[in-house]
Design an enzyme around this catalytic site. Sequence first.
Site, PDB file in Angstrom:
ATOM      1  N   SER A   1      94.813  21.198  65.640  1.00  0.00           N
ATOM      2  CA  SER A   1      96.306  20.870  65.822  1.00  0.00           C
ATOM      3  C   SER A   1      96.186  19.575  65.541  1.00  0.00           C
ATOM      4  O   SER A   1      95.407  18.673  65.803  1.00  0.00           O
ATOM      5  CB  SER A   1      96.382  21.172  67.439  1.00  0.00           C
ATOM      6  OG  SER A   1      97.776  20.424  67.609  1.00  0.00           O
TER       7      SER A   1
ATOM      8  N   TYR B   1      95.050  20.124  76.547  1.00  0.00           N
ATOM      9  CA  TYR B   1      95.061  20.930  75.399  1.00  0.00           C
ATOM     10  C   TYR B   1      94.630  20.089  74.141  1.00  0.00           C
ATOM     11  O   TYR B   1      93.897  20.613  73.069  1.00  0.00           O
ATOM     12  CB  TYR B   1      96.740  21.309  74.986  1.00  0.00           C
ATOM     13  CG  TYR B   1      96.910  21.744  73.545  1.00  0.00           C
ATOM     14  CD1 TYR B   1      96.879  22.859  73.236  1.00  0.00           C
ATOM     15  CD2 TYR B   1      97.514  20.851  72.621  1.00  0.00           C
ATOM     16  CE1 TYR B   1      97.148  23.612  72.055  1.00  0.00           C
ATOM     17  CE2 TYR B   1      97.877  21.472  71.509  1.00  0.00           C
ATOM     18  CZ  TYR B   1      97.560  22.793  71.218  1.00  0.00           C
ATOM     19  OH  TYR B   1      97.948  23.140  69.954  1.00  0.00           O
TER      20      TYR B   1
END
Length: 329
Positions: A204, A219
Site C-alpha cells: 500500500s 494496517y
Amino acid sequence: MMASHFYGMFRQDDPAPAPAWWFQSLAFLGAAYVAGVTLRLLAYVALCLGGPKDLRRYGAWAVITGPTSGIGRAMALELARRGLNLVLVGRDPARLREISGTIRSRHGRVQTKAVVFDLSLASTPDGDQPLRRLREAVAGLDVGVVVNNAGEGRPGAVYLHEADVEAWVRMARVNVSAVTEVTAAVLPGMVERGRGGAVVNLGSAASEAIPSFPLYTMYASTKRYVAQFSRSLHVEYANKGIHVQCQTPFFVETTMLAKLEEEVGLSVSPLKVSTDTYAHAAVAWIGRGGPLCTPGGLLHQLMWCITAAVPESVLDWIVLRFTTWNRGR
C-alpha cells in the site's frame, strides 16, 4: 554631482554579487529532485512501452489469494485472459465457485482449482489443515506466479489502545502471516523446477509513500512488512530467476476505499482508478522493474513524486489531522 552619483549606482561593469551558498544548495537539490522525478517517469514509460510479457514462461499456473472481489478479482480475470490456469484461494466456497465459473465462461481453456482457506486463521492450529490443502493443491502443478492480494484493513481510525485485540491480531494474520505462508508453500516448487517465477505481494502507498499513518498504525505497519519481505526475498531469490515484487497502489475503486469515502463523506474520484485498469497495469508489471513499484498509471506515479517532495513533518501533520477528523465522524 547628483547625476554622477546615480551613474555610479547603476554602473554596468560592477561584478554581480555571488549567490549565497544556501541558494546554490537549494538550486542543486531542486535540480536533483526534478532529475529523479524525470527518471522515474521515464522508467515507467519505458516499462509501459516494453510490450506484454508472456507469464507462461514461468509456468502454466498462478496462485492468487482473495480473488472474489476488488483488485483480486480483476487480477484473476486478467491472469486468465493471459492464458494462465488459476489456483483460487479464499474463504467463501460460494464466491470461489462464482469466480471460477466466470473465468471458465470467458476463457474456456483456462483451468481453475479452488482452495477454501480463511487466511485470518494463518499461523493458528485451525489454519494448519487449509494450509495443507493448499500445498496439496499446488503439488505437481507448474506454478510460476503467486499473487498475495488478500488483505485486511480493519480496524481503522482508532488508537491502538482502544482497538479490539482480536481485530488487529486478525489483521496481522491476514496481512503478514498469510502472505508469508502462501509464499513459502509455493516457492519450493519454483526452485525445484528451475524456470524462475514471479511473486507479487499487494502492499500500500499508505506505508511507502507517506512516513506515517496514525490511527491506522497496524494496517500501515503490516503493509510495511509486506514491502520489506518482498525486497529481501527479491534479493534472496534473484539468482534463481524468481522475481519478487511489492505493488503499492494509491487509490483504487475497491470496497475498502468506498467504505472510507462513505465514512468521511469525501470522494477521491479524480485520484482513483478502476480495478480493471489497475489489474491490467499490475499484471503487465509482473516480472519487471525492481521489488517495489506503483503500477496504477501515470497519475499514481505523479502522486508518488508529489508526496516525496513534501517534508515528512508536513505529511505527518496532514495525515494526523485527516485521520483524527475521520475518527470524529
